[in-house]
Design a protein around this motif. Structure first.
Motif, PDB file in Angstrom:
ATOM      1  N   LEU A   1      45.404  28.828  35.893  1.00 28.86           N
ATOM      2  CA  LEU A   1      45.105  29.417  34.591  1.00 28.86           C
ATOM      3  C   LEU A   1      45.975  30.645  34.349  1.00 28.86           C
ATOM      4  O   LEU A   1      46.485  30.863  33.237  1.00 28.86           O
ATOM      5  CB  LEU A   1      43.620  29.798  34.521  1.00 28.86           C
ATOM      6  CG  LEU A   1      43.137  30.410  33.200  1.00 28.86           C
ATOM      7  CD1 LEU A   1      43.339  29.433  32.056  1.00 28.86           C
ATOM      8  CD2 LEU A   1      41.665  30.811  33.306  1.00 28.86           C
ATOM      9  N   GLY A   2      46.174  31.438  35.391  1.00 27.67           N
ATOM     10  CA  GLY A   2      46.976  32.648  35.261  1.00 27.67           C
ATOM     11  C   GLY A   2      48.437  32.360  34.942  1.00 27.67           C
ATOM     12  O   GLY A   2      49.024  32.976  34.049  1.00 27.67           O
ATOM     13  N   SER A   3      49.056  31.414  35.659  1.00 26.16           N
ATOM     14  CA  SER A   3      50.469  31.108  35.432  1.00 26.16           C
ATOM     15  C   SER A   3      50.695  30.444  34.078  1.00 26.16           C
ATOM     16  O   SER A   3      51.668  30.745  33.377  1.00 26.16           O
ATOM     17  CB  SER A   3      50.993  30.201  36.551  1.00 26.16           C
ATOM     18  OG  SER A   3      50.336  28.935  36.542  1.00 26.16           O
ATOM     19  N   LEU A   4      49.786  29.553  33.684  1.00 27.83           N
ATOM     20  CA  LEU A   4      49.915  28.901  32.384  1.00 27.83           C
ATOM     21  C   LEU A   4      49.699  29.890  31.239  1.00 27.83           C
ATOM     22  O   LEU A   4      50.355  29.801  30.197  1.00 27.83           O
ATOM     23  CB  LEU A   4      48.915  27.748  32.275  1.00 27.83           C
ATOM     24  CG  LEU A   4      49.208  26.528  33.152  1.00 27.83           C
ATOM     25  CD1 LEU A   4      48.071  25.523  33.062  1.00 27.83           C
ATOM     26  CD2 LEU A   4      50.531  25.879  32.761  1.00 27.83           C
ATOM     27  N   LEU A   5      48.787  30.846  31.446  1.00 28.64           N
ATOM     28  CA  LEU A   5      48.553  31.872  30.430  1.00 28.64           C
ATOM     29  C   LEU A   5      49.797  32.739  30.276  1.00 28.64           C
ATOM     30  O   LEU A   5      50.187  33.093  29.151  1.00 28.64           O
ATOM     31  CB  LEU A   5      47.348  32.731  30.813  1.00 28.64           C
ATOM     32  CG  LEU A   5      46.983  33.868  29.844  1.00 28.64           C
ATOM     33  CD1 LEU A   5      46.634  33.300  28.476  1.00 28.64           C
ATOM     34  CD2 LEU A   5      45.825  34.693  30.392  1.00 28.64           C
ATOM     35  N   LEU A   6      50.440  33.076  31.388  1.00 27.43           N
ATOM     36  CA  LEU A   6      51.670  33.863  31.336  1.00 27.43           C
ATOM     37  C   LEU A   6      52.746  33.119  30.549  1.00 27.43           C
ATOM     38  O   LEU A   6      53.392  33.690  29.664  1.00 27.43           O
ATOM     39  CB  LEU A   6      52.164  34.158  32.751  1.00 27.43           C
ATOM     40  CG  LEU A   6      53.561  34.794  32.863  1.00 27.43           C
ATOM     41  CD1 LEU A   6      53.567  36.165  32.196  1.00 27.43           C
ATOM     42  CD2 LEU A   6      53.990  34.900  34.320  1.00 27.43           C
TER      43      LEU A   6
ATOM     44  N   SER B   1      40.296  39.956  22.823  1.00 28.92           N
ATOM     45  CA  SER B   1      41.394  39.947  23.799  1.00 28.92           C
ATOM     46  C   SER B   1      41.033  40.737  25.047  1.00 28.92           C
ATOM     47  O   SER B   1      41.276  40.296  26.178  1.00 28.92           O
ATOM     48  CB  SER B   1      42.668  40.522  23.163  1.00 28.92           C
ATOM     49  OG  SER B   1      43.074  39.750  22.056  1.00 28.92           O
ATOM     50  N   ILE B   2      40.445  41.909  24.852  1.00 32.16           N
ATOM     51  CA  ILE B   2      40.048  42.734  25.999  1.00 32.16           C
ATOM     52  C   ILE B   2      38.986  42.032  26.833  1.00 32.16           C
ATOM     53  O   ILE B   2      39.056  42.006  28.069  1.00 32.16           O
ATOM     54  CB  ILE B   2      39.538  44.106  25.508  1.00 32.16           C
ATOM     55  CG1 ILE B   2      40.684  44.905  24.886  1.00 32.16           C
ATOM     56  CG2 ILE B   2      38.910  44.888  26.658  1.00 32.16           C
ATOM     57  CD1 ILE B   2      40.253  46.215  24.263  1.00 32.16           C
ATOM     58  N   ALA B   3      37.990  41.434  26.135  1.00 31.15           N
ATOM     59  CA  ALA B   3      36.928  40.719  26.856  1.00 31.15           C
ATOM     60  C   ALA B   3      37.505  39.551  27.646  1.00 31.15           C
ATOM     61  O   ALA B   3      37.115  39.303  28.795  1.00 31.15           O
ATOM     62  CB  ALA B   3      35.876  40.224  25.864  1.00 31.15           C
ATOM     63  N   TRP B   4      38.455  38.843  27.030  1.00 29.37           N
ATOM     64  CA  TRP B   4      39.073  37.689  27.703  1.00 29.37           C
ATOM     65  C   TRP B   4      39.879  38.133  28.918  1.00 29.37           C
ATOM     66  O   TRP B   4      39.805  37.516  29.990  1.00 29.37           O
ATOM     67  CB  TRP B   4      39.954  36.940  26.719  1.00 29.37           C
ATOM     68  CG  TRP B   4      40.713  35.790  27.322  1.00 29.37           C
ATOM     69  CD1 TRP B   4      42.055  35.703  27.517  1.00 29.37           C
ATOM     70  CD2 TRP B   4      40.172  34.555  27.827  1.00 29.37           C
ATOM     71  NE1 TRP B   4      42.384  34.510  28.101  1.00 29.37           N
ATOM     72  CE2 TRP B   4      41.249  33.785  28.302  1.00 29.37           C
ATOM     73  CE3 TRP B   4      38.882  34.042  27.909  1.00 29.37           C
ATOM     74  CZ2 TRP B   4      41.074  32.531  28.857  1.00 29.37           C
ATOM     75  CZ3 TRP B   4      38.714  32.769  28.467  1.00 29.37           C
ATOM     76  CH2 TRP B   4      39.792  32.039  28.922  1.00 29.37           C
TER      77      TRP B   4
ATOM     78  N   TYR C   1      38.495  39.187  36.351  1.00 29.12           N
ATOM     79  CA  TYR C   1      37.389  39.032  37.294  1.00 29.12           C
ATOM     80  C   TYR C   1      37.503  37.707  38.050  1.00 29.12           C
ATOM     81  O   TYR C   1      37.354  37.656  39.277  1.00 29.12           O
ATOM     82  CB  TYR C   1      36.060  39.080  36.539  1.00 29.12           C
ATOM     83  CG  TYR C   1      34.863  38.661  37.373  1.00 29.12           C
ATOM     84  CD1 TYR C   1      34.344  39.510  38.347  1.00 29.12           C
ATOM     85  CD2 TYR C   1      34.278  37.405  37.201  1.00 29.12           C
ATOM     86  CE1 TYR C   1      33.267  39.127  39.121  1.00 29.12           C
ATOM     87  CE2 TYR C   1      33.191  37.017  37.975  1.00 29.12           C
ATOM     88  CZ  TYR C   1      32.690  37.870  38.926  1.00 29.12           C
ATOM     89  OH  TYR C   1      31.632  37.480  39.702  1.00 29.12           O
ATOM     90  N   VAL C   2      37.764  36.642  37.311  1.00 32.03           N
ATOM     91  CA  VAL C   2      37.904  35.325  37.941  1.00 32.03           C
ATOM     92  C   VAL C   2      39.048  35.329  38.948  1.00 32.03           C
ATOM     93  O   VAL C   2      38.919  34.825  40.069  1.00 32.03           O
ATOM     94  CB  VAL C   2      38.132  34.234  36.872  1.00 32.03           C
ATOM     95  CG1 VAL C   2      38.474  32.908  37.531  1.00 32.03           C
ATOM     96  CG2 VAL C   2      36.893  34.080  36.002  1.00 32.03           C
ATOM     97  N   GLN C   3      40.185  35.935  38.559  1.00 38.30           N
ATOM     98  CA  GLN C   3      41.354  35.937  39.431  1.00 38.30           C
ATOM     99  C   GLN C   3      41.088  36.732  40.702  1.00 38.30           C
ATOM    100  O   GLN C   3      41.505  36.324  41.799  1.00 38.30           O
ATOM    101  CB  GLN C   3      42.547  36.528  38.681  1.00 38.30           C
ATOM    102  CG  GLN C   3      43.878  36.289  39.371  1.00 38.30           C
ATOM    103  CD  GLN C   3      44.234  34.819  39.436  1.00 38.30           C
ATOM    104  OE1 GLN C   3      44.216  34.135  38.432  1.00 38.30           O
ATOM    105  NE2 GLN C   3      44.545  34.338  40.622  1.00 38.30           N
TER     106      GLN C   3
END
Length: 244
Positions: free
Chosen positions: A158-163, A195-198, A204-206
């Motif tokens: 999720l992190g890499s795809l979001l980037l 955006s901040i909440a997301w 937190y998940v990461q």
């Protein structure tokens, strides 16, 4: 001055990266989660040898189905088809695995040359757009390079795809500016809050995933060293971490 500032910041990061790789066992790096694993990377390291085997298995799968591959998220079919019994002498990841820990290899094995070529064309387009930008283009190109480097040793998350999505969205917005009426302050406030909440949620998940991964890695090292009790304990700690 803005471009000079970008170059200076990137230069500092490059120097830090070189220092980390030249002195991986330094105490300062050992104290940073994630960087401490660099000191354990070697040609005989379990994770290194396993990854090399995973890549070979993925390439064998690609040679069997070079056009369309096994289908997205189906690397496990190639893994089972070309399983190397030597993996059973390493750790748990060598028994069952659904990711080759290499984005290029996974795309070749699961989407074939058509999917891989599409991915490469997309990256080329993004790099061209980044290099055309006068303000921020250098940062975008550096972020793409970082994305590609991590993809050679990990898999899409999720992190890499979001980037990648954020980089692509920003480059597109700079190349084709929208001519729409500016939204009101309430819309900006709502979007900022969301955006901040997301970002907090993703962070937190990461962090939870990093904690579980670190404990799992320690369990693997203990298992390889013959310390089954410590390996079991570390694995229990990892499994107890709750992540959405």
């Amino acid at each position: 001055w803005y471009k000079s500032w970008q170059t200076a910041v990137l230069g500092i990061f490059m120097v830090l990266i070189v220092l980390v790789f030249l002195t991986p066992k330094a105490a300062v790096w050992q104290a940073i989660p994630g960087l401490d694993r660099l000191s354990q990377v070697s040609s005989s390291d379990i994770n290194t040898t396993n990854r090399l085997t995973f890549w070979q298995i993925g390439l064998k799968g690609f040679s069997e189905r070079p056009i369309l591959g096994y289908g997205p998220e189906n690397y496990s079919y190639s893994f089972n088809q070309h399983y190397d019994p030597a993996l059973t002498r390493t750790n748990n990841s060598g028994i069952l695995n659904d990711k080759p820990h290499n984005t290029f290899v996974e795309l070749l094995a699961t989407t074939g040359i058509l999917g891989f070529a599409t991915y490469v064309v997309l990256l080329i387009i993004l790099f061209r757009l980044a290099l055309k930008q006068k303000d921020g283009g250098l940062f975008a190109a550096a972020a793409l390079v970082a994305y590609l480097i991590q993809g050679q040793f990990l898999f899409e998350t999720l992190g890499s795809l979001l980037l990648l999505a954020l980089i692509a969205a920003w480059l597109d917005s700079q190349s084709t500016p929208l001519r729409i009426k500016a939204p009101g302050k309430a819309v900006y406030a709502s979007l900022t809050g969301l955006s901040i909440a997301w970002l907090v949620y993703i962070g937190y998940v990461q962090v939870q995933l990093w904690r579980a991964d670190a404990l799992g890695y320690r369990a693997e090292q203990a298992f390889a060293a013959g310390d089954a009790n410590t390996a079991t304990l570390q694995q229990k700690y990892a499994a107890a971490i709750i992540s959405p």
